[in-house]
Design a protein around this motif. Structure first.
Motif, PDB file in Angstrom:
ATOM      1  N   ILE A  60      12.894 -44.666  -4.526  1.00 27.85           N
ATOM      2  CA  ILE A  60      13.925 -45.330  -3.705  1.00 27.85           C
ATOM      3  C   ILE A  60      14.136 -46.753  -4.201  1.00 27.85           C
ATOM      4  CG2 ILE A  60      13.480 -43.973  -1.628  1.00 27.85           C
ATOM      5  CD1 ILE A  60      11.905 -46.503  -0.586  1.00 27.85           C
ATOM      6  N   LYS A  91       7.097 -43.927   4.726  1.00 27.70           N
ATOM      7  CA  LYS A  91       5.687 -44.312   4.507  1.00 27.70           C
ATOM      8  C   LYS A  91       5.207 -43.853   3.122  1.00 27.70           C
ATOM      9  CE  LYS A  91       4.223 -42.182   8.223  1.00 27.70           C
ATOM     10  NZ  LYS A  91       5.517 -41.652   8.696  1.00 27.70           N
ATOM     11  N   GLY A  99       6.981 -43.566  12.387  1.00 29.63           N
ATOM     12  CA  GLY A  99       7.304 -42.176  12.712  1.00 29.63           C
ATOM     13  C   GLY A  99       7.727 -41.396  11.477  1.00 29.63           C
ATOM     14  N   ARG A 138      15.197 -40.134   7.144  1.00 24.72           N
ATOM     15  CA  ARG A 138      15.316 -38.708   6.815  1.00 24.72           C
ATOM     16  C   ARG A 138      16.264 -37.967   7.737  1.00 24.72           C
ATOM     17  NH1 ARG A 138      10.117 -36.573   7.600  1.00 24.72           N
ATOM     18  NH2 ARG A 138       9.594 -37.108   5.463  1.00 24.72           N
ATOM     19  N   ARG A 148      18.573 -32.758  -1.343  1.00 27.16           N
ATOM     20  CA  ARG A 148      17.154 -32.777  -1.714  1.00 27.16           C
ATOM     21  C   ARG A 148      16.888 -31.685  -2.739  1.00 27.16           C
ATOM     22  NH1 ARG A 148      18.197 -36.993   1.352  1.00 27.16           N
ATOM     23  NH2 ARG A 148      16.344 -37.978   2.215  1.00 27.16           N
ATOM     24  N   ALA A 181       7.074 -43.022   0.531  1.00 31.66           N
ATOM     25  CA  ALA A 181       7.843 -43.730  -0.504  1.00 31.66           C
ATOM     26  C   ALA A 181       7.269 -45.125  -0.711  1.00 31.66           C
ATOM     27  CB  ALA A 181       9.312 -43.804  -0.081  1.00 31.66           C
ATOM     28  N   GLY A 199       9.736 -39.794   8.540  1.00 33.04           N
ATOM     29  CA  GLY A 199      10.904 -40.193   7.771  1.00 33.04           C
ATOM     30  C   GLY A 199      11.130 -41.681   7.623  1.00 33.04           C
ATOM     31  N   GLN A 229      10.156 -52.484   4.246  1.00 30.37           N
ATOM     32  CA  GLN A 229       9.369 -51.696   3.302  1.00 30.37           C
ATOM     33  C   GLN A 229       8.858 -52.567   2.157  1.00 30.37           C
ATOM     34  OE1 GLN A 229      12.455 -48.790   2.370  1.00 30.37           O
ATOM     35  NE2 GLN A 229      11.573 -47.322   3.806  1.00 30.37           N
ATOM     36  N   THR A 256      17.079 -48.885  -3.259  1.00 34.97           N
ATOM     37  CA  THR A 256      17.476 -49.124  -1.862  1.00 34.97           C
ATOM     38  C   THR A 256      16.293 -49.452  -0.944  1.00 34.97           C
ATOM     39  OG1 THR A 256      17.381 -46.730  -1.563  1.00 34.97           O
ATOM     40  CG2 THR A 256      19.558 -47.675  -1.940  1.00 34.97           C
ATOM     41  N   MET A 305      10.414 -35.289  -4.469  1.00 34.21           N
ATOM     42  CA  MET A 305      10.779 -36.591  -3.921  1.00 34.21           C
ATOM     43  C   MET A 305      11.285 -37.500  -5.045  1.00 34.21           C
ATOM     44  SD  MET A 305       8.377 -38.998  -1.621  1.00 34.21           S
ATOM     45  CE  MET A 305       9.111 -40.111  -0.456  1.00 34.21           C
TER      46      MET A 305
HETATM   47  N1  LIG Z   1      14.815 -47.447   1.545  1.00 32.07           N
HETATM   48  C1  LIG Z   1      15.138 -46.195   1.364  1.00 32.07           C
HETATM   49  N2  LIG Z   1      16.225 -45.845   0.664  1.00 32.07           N
HETATM   50  C2  LIG Z   1      16.567 -44.543   0.471  1.00 32.07           C
HETATM   51  N3  LIG Z   1      15.854 -43.521   0.927  1.00 32.07           N
HETATM   52  C3  LIG Z   1      14.747 -43.808   1.629  1.00 32.07           C
HETATM   53  C4  LIG Z   1      14.326 -45.139   1.886  1.00 32.07           C
HETATM   54  N4  LIG Z   1      13.178 -45.097   2.575  1.00 32.07           N
HETATM   55  C5  LIG Z   1      12.885 -43.811   2.745  1.00 32.07           C
HETATM   56  N5  LIG Z   1      13.819 -43.030   2.182  1.00 32.07           N
HETATM   57  C6  LIG Z   1      13.872 -41.569   2.146  1.00 32.07           C
HETATM   58  O1  LIG Z   1      13.548 -41.073   3.419  1.00 32.07           O
HETATM   59  C7  LIG Z   1      12.836 -39.857   3.311  1.00 32.07           C
HETATM   60  C8  LIG Z   1      11.546 -39.957   4.091  1.00 32.07           C
HETATM   61  O2  LIG Z   1      10.647 -40.791   3.404  1.00 32.07           O
HETATM   62  P1  LIG Z   1       9.091 -40.502   3.416  1.00 32.07           P
HETATM   63  O3  LIG Z   1       8.827 -39.088   3.115  1.00 32.07           O
HETATM   64  O4  LIG Z   1       8.454 -41.536   2.569  1.00 32.07           O
HETATM   65  O5  LIG Z   1       8.785 -40.766   4.949  1.00 32.07           O
HETATM   66  P2  LIG Z   1       7.411 -40.669   5.731  1.00 32.07           P
HETATM   67  O6  LIG Z   1       7.378 -41.825   6.661  1.00 32.07           O
HETATM   68  O7  LIG Z   1       6.297 -40.537   4.766  1.00 32.07           O
HETATM   69  O8  LIG Z   1       7.635 -39.334   6.536  1.00 32.07           O
HETATM   70  P3  LIG Z   1       6.589 -38.336   7.228  1.00 32.07           P
HETATM   71  O9  LIG Z   1       5.718 -39.133   8.145  1.00 32.07           O
HETATM   72  O10 LIG Z   1       7.466 -37.412   7.971  1.00 32.07           O
HETATM   73  O11 LIG Z   1       5.845 -37.674   6.129  1.00 32.07           O
HETATM   74  C9  LIG Z   1      12.625 -39.623   1.828  1.00 32.07           C
HETATM   75  O12 LIG Z   1      13.629 -38.781   1.327  1.00 32.07           O
HETATM   76  C10 LIG Z   1      12.809 -41.005   1.231  1.00 32.07           C
HETATM   77  O13 LIG Z   1      13.248 -40.942  -0.097  1.00 32.07           O
END
Ligand SMILES: Nc1ncnc2c1ncn2[C@@H]1O[C@H](COP(=O)(O)OP(=O)(O)OP(=O)(O)O)[C@@H](O)[C@H]1O
Length: 761
Positions: free
Chosen positions: A190, A220, A215, A614, A183, A222, A217, A198, A193, A187
C-alpha cells in the motif's frame, strides 16, 4: 487566479503528461542502474581467485550484496514512482521545491534526486502531512501507474495560502478507487496510499516494540509489513540479513502476504506460519477447540519437562550386571538420585549432559562392583597396592563400555532423544496419565494421548502434527537440550560446505560427496546460492532474530508465545492484534504471555488504527451487529466506501446446502472480477465440496472459518454461520471474523431449521 480544484479533462491530461515525463526519466535512469548492477554482480565473482579463506568470504559478501541490489532494482520496476510533493521554498518568493516519491531512491549520474525512496526521512511528509499540519507540503499528488505508465493522478492541497496562482489541483478519489480494486488472492503493498495514522506506526523508532490494535481491515497486516521494509531499509546492517521473522497464523495466510515484502524490495525476512517456525517441523492440521486449549496452556510445560527429564516409559528402573563372576547392581533409588543429581538446578538438559551421565553411571557401577566384592568377603588388595586400583578401574570401565547389558541399559534409560520422539511417546495413554498426574484430568489426558498417537502413523515420523504441536516440539527442544553435534550436522550448518565438500579445505565432510569429482565439485557458496534464488528462504533460520512481527497475535496460545519468545530474546517486536477476533479464550492469560515474550527492557508503544479499508459500510454495519452480540460497547472502525449492496441472506435445507453455496459462489464470481471465498465451519470442512465452481479454481476458494483469518476476497459466501458461531466457545468471534472478509459482496447461506426459518446469519 488562485489554486483551485480543477476537474477538467484537459488540465488533468496535461498534468498526467507532465508526470509521465518525470516517470520516463526515472525509468531511463533505472535501466542504467540495472545494467551497472548486473556488471557489479559479474565483477564480484572475480574476487577471490586466490581461493584463500578471507578472499572467499569477501567474494561471498560482495556477490550477495550486488545480487540483493540487482534484485531490488528489478522489484522496483513496477510502479516505480507513485507520488509527488510540492514543498514551500526555503526562501519566500522562490519556486516550490518538487520531489517524486517512489519505491527506491533514484539519482542522476550527477547525484540529483529523481525519485526519493518512500522510506527515506525526506519522504515522511508524503504520508504525514495534513491540512492542519502541512509540514511544508503545499500540494501532495498520488500517481496511479501501471508499470511505467501514469494512468491517473489525485491531488491534496494542504497549504492553500502557499500555493502559487494557477497551481492545478486535480483528482476524483483515486484513493477510494484503490481500496475498491479487485483482489487477486495475494496481498499488495500500500506504499502509495499509506495513511497518516499508519505511517506513524511504520516509522516508529527501531528500538521500540510496537503493539498495534484495530478492527478488521484497518491495515494492521499491511502496516506491520511496511514497518519491516522500513526497518530493513533504515537499519540494513542490523536487520538486513535474516534479522527479521514475520509470523502469521497459518500457511494460507503466509502465502497470501508473501509478495508484499519482495514488492517493497525486501525479500530477506523469514516469513513463517505458526506451523513452520521450528526448523524441520511442519504442521498439517488445526486442532479442535478443546485440544487447542489444552495444548496451548502453560500447564503443558510441567508435563513436557517431566517427559523430557524422566526415563522413557518402559525403561528399566534398575540394572543387574556381572563382572569377573561377581554380580552387582544399580538399584532404583540409586538411579533416581543419580538422575536428579545430573539435572540439578533445572538448567541442565538431558541431551546435553548425556556424556556426563554415562561417566557417572560407570563410576556408580565401579562402586557397586567394589561393594559387591567386599560384601562377598573378597578383600581388595588396594590398601597394600594402591596403584592397582586405578589400573583395575580402567580395565573395568573399558570392558563395561563394551558390555552389551550395560550399553543396552544406558540406551534405554537415558537415550539421546529428539523432541518428536518424546511427543510421540506421549501418545501412550498410560504414560501420559502418569506424567500429567496432578496437571490434567484423566479425561483430558486421554483426549491428548489419542491425538499424539496419530502422529507419524502415516508416512513420515512427523506426519500429522498440528499447529499446536509445533509449539510443544519447540518447548521439548529447549527442555531436552542439544547433544553433541554430528559431523554431518556441523557440515550442514557450515555455509562453505557444498554437497559434503568443504570449499575452503577441500575436505570431504560426509559420505554424500561425489567420488567422481575428486574434491571441489563446484565453487559455489552460500552467497551464490542466495543470489541465484534472490532470497534465503531455504537456509535454516537463525536461532534468534533482531525483530519479530506477530500477526493475528490475539490467537496465540501461551505455548506459542513461548516458542516465539525463544527466537526474540533480544529482539524488538511488532505485534498486531484485534481482541474481538480472538479464538483464544483466556485473553488475560494471552496478554500475560505476550508481556513475557516482549520483555520489559524495551520501550513499548501502543497504537490503535481506526479506519476500515476493506469492507464497504454495508458489510461493516452487518458485522457490527455480530460484534455487539458479544461485546456490546466495542468501538468500530470507520468504513470509508459504499457499494450500495447490503449482505444477502439465503436459507437452504441441510441436503441442499452445498448446492446453494455453489450457486451463490457461481453468481458472485460473475459479479466481481477477483476472488470469491466460500467459508465453511471447520467441522464441515473435510466433507464439503462445492458444486458448480470447479472450472474457477483460481478464483473460488473453499476454506475453513479459522483459516480465513487475515484473508480477504472480493466476495464471500458464508456457509452455515450458525454452526461457525456455535462450534467452539469463541465461535461468535470467529463468526464476526468471517463476516469481515469481503471487500465488495457478502452472501450467507444458513441451514433452515424445522419450521422453515433460521436463526439468522
Ligand atoms: N492505506 C491504505 N491504502 C490502500 N489500501 C489499504 C490501506 N490500508 C489498508 N489497506 C487495504 O485494506 C485491506 C485490509 O488490510 P489488512 O489486511 O492489513 O487489515 P487488518 O487490520 O490486518 O485486517 P484483519 O484484522 O481483518 O486481518 C487490505 O487490502 C489492504 O491492502
Amino acid at each position: 487566479m488562485s489554486p483551485q480544484q480543477d476537474g477538467s479533462a484537459h488540465v488533468k491530461e496535461r498534468e498526467i503528461a507532465v508526470e509521465q515525463q518525470a516517470v520516463d526519466a526515472a525509468y531511463a535512469r533505472l535501466a542504467q542502474m540495472r545494467e551497472q548492477a548486473a556488471k557489479r554482480v559479474r565483477e564480484s565473482y572475480k574476487v577471490a581467485q586466490g581461493g584463500t579463506y578471507s578472499a572467499l568470504v569477501d567474494r561471498d559478501v560482495q556477490v550477495m550484496e550486488a545480487a540483493i541490489w540487482e534484485r531490488s532494482l528489478e522489484n522496483a520496476y513496477n510502479e516505480l514512482v507513485f507520488g509527488r510533493l510540492d514543498l514551500r521554498p526555503e526562501t519566500p518568493g522562490e519556486e516550490l521545491e518538487t520531489y517524486r516519491i517512489g519505491r527506491l531512491g533514484v539519482r542522476t549520474e550527477e547525484l540529483e534526486p529523481l525519485v526519493v525512496d518512500w522510506r527515506a526521512p525526506a519522504a515522511a511528509a508524503f504520508y504525514q502531512a495534513a491540512p492542519e499540519d502541512p509540514q511544508g507540503v503545499v500540494r501532495r499528488r498520488v500517481l496511479h501507474c501501471r508499470g511505467d505508465k501514469v494512468l491517473d493522478i489525485e491531488d491534496d492541497l494542504l497549504d492553500p495560502d502557499a500555493a502559487p496562482d494557477g497551481m492545478p489541483v486535480v483528482g476524483d478519489g483515486a484513493f477510494i478507487a484503490a481500496l475498491a480494486r479487485t483482489r487477486t488472492g495475494h496481498m499488495r503493498d500500500i506504499v502509495a496510499t499509506i495513511q497518516r495514522e499508519q505511517d506513524v506506526v511504520i516509522r516508529s523508532p527501531a528500538d521500540v516494540s510496537v503493539v498495534v490494535t484495530g478492527g478488521p481491515g484497518t491495515g494492521k497486516t499491511a502496516v506491520a509489513l511496511h514497518r519491516v521494509a522500513w526497518l530493513m531499509f533504515q537499519h540494513r546492517r542490523r536487520f538486513g540479513s535474516r534479522g527479521v521473522l514475520v509470523v502469521g497464523p497459518n500457511r494460507r495466510f503466509t502465502d497470501y502476504i508473501e509478495r508484499v515484502l519482495p514488492s517493497l524490495g525486501e525479500g530477506g525476512a523469514a516469513l513463517r506460519s505458526l506451523g513452520d517456525v521450528v526448523n524441520g517441523a511442519e504442521a498439517t492440521r488445526h486442532e479442535d477447540a478443546v485440544r487447542a486449549k489444552l495444548k496451548g496452556s502453560p500447564r503443558m510445560v510441567r508435563i513436557l519437562r517431566k517427559a523430557a527429564n524422566d526415563a522413557p516409559w518402559g525403561a528399566p528402573k534398575d540394572v543387574r550386571l556381572i563382572y569377573q563372576g561377581t554380580f552387582f547392581s544399580l538399584d532404583a533409588p540409586q538411579l533416581v538420585a543419580l538422575r536428579e543429581r545430573m539435572l540439578r538446578g533445572g538448567s541442565r538438559r538431558p541431551n546435553a549432559v548425556r556424556a556426563d551421565v554415562i561417566r557417572a553411571l560407570q563410576d556408580a557401577a565401579w562402586n557397586a562392583y567394589q561393594d559387591a566384592k567386599r560384601a562377598a568377603g573378597d578383600a581388595s588388595p588396594y590398601d597394600e597396592y594402591p596403584d592397582m586400583l586405578e589400573d583395575d578401574r580402567r580395565t573395568f570401565l573399558s570392558e563395561l563400555r563394551s558390555e552389551r547389558p550395560f550399553a543396552d541399559f544406558v540406551t534405554a534409560w537415558w537415550p539421546q532423544r529428539t523432541p518428536l520422539e518424546v511427543l510421540r511417546s506421549l501418545g501412550d495413554p498410560a504414560y501420559l496419565a502418569e506424567v500429567s498426574r496432578g496437571v490434567l484430568s484423566a479425561g483430558d489426558a486421554a483426549v491428548l494421548a489419542e491425538s499424539w498417537r496419530a502422529v507419524g502413523q502415516e508416512g513420515e515420523p512427523g506426519a500429522g502434527l498440528s499447529y499446536s504441536d509445533v509449539a510443544l516440539l519447540d518447548e521439548l527442544d529447549s527442555l531436552l537440550g542439544e547433544g553433541p553435534r554430528t559431523a554431518r550436522a556441523l557440515a550442514a550448518a557450515n555455509p562453505y560446505v557444498v554437497d559434503g565438500v568443504n570449499l575452503l579445505t577441500g575436505e570431504e565432510t560426509d559420505d554424500g560427496s561425489d567420488p567422481e569429482s575428486g574434491g571441489f565439485r563446484e565453487l559455489s557458496t552460500f552467497g551464490d546460492r542466495a543470489a541465484q534464488r534472490g532470497v534465503y528462504q531455504d537456509e535454516p533460520d537463525p536461532e534468534e532474530f533482531g525483530h519479530i512481527v506477530v500477526d493475528e497475535a490475539q490467537d496465540l496460545s501461551p505455548m506459542q508465545w513461548r516458542m516465539l519468545a525463544r527466537r526474540g530474546r533480544h529482539a524488538t517486536w511488532t505485534v498486531v492484534a484485534d481482541a474481538a477476533q480472538s479464538s483464544w479464550e483466556d485473553l488475560e492469560e494471552a496478554r500475560r504471555s505476550m508481556d513475557l515474550a516482549l520483555g520489559t527492557s524495551r520501550e513499548r508503544r501502543q497504537f490503535e488504527l481506526t479506519t476500515n479499508y476493506r469492507n464497504p459500510v454495508e458489510i461493516a454495519d452487518y458485522a457490527a451487529t455480530l460484534l455487539h452480540r458479544f461485546l456490546p460497547d466495542a468501538p468500530l472502525p470507520r468504513a470509508v466506501r459504499s457499494t450500495g449492496r447490503p449482505p444477502e441472506f439465503v436459507v437452504a435445507d441441510e441436503a441442499d446446502l452445498a448446492a446453494a453455496a455453489g450457486a451463490a459462489a457461481r453468481r458472485l464470481a460473475g459479479e466481481v472480477e477477483g476472488t470469491v471465498g466460500v467459508i465453511v465451519p471447520m467441522t464441515r470442512l473435510g466433507a464439503f465440496t462445492v458444486p458448480d465452481v470447479a472450472d474457477l479454481p483460481d478464483r473460488v476458494q473453499v476454506l475453513g472459518s479459522l483459516e480465513s483469518k487475515g484473508l480477504e476476497f472480493d466476495a464471500v459466501v458464508l456457509v452455515d454461520p450458525d454452526k461457525i458461531a456455535s462450534e467452539s466457545p469463541m465461535g461468535p468471534r470467529t463468526h464476526y471474523v468471517t463476516a469481515t472478509r469481503a471487500t465488495q459482496l457478502l452472501v450467507t447461506v444458513s441451514v433452515s431449521v424445522q419450521d422453515g426459518t433460521t436463526a439468522g446469519g
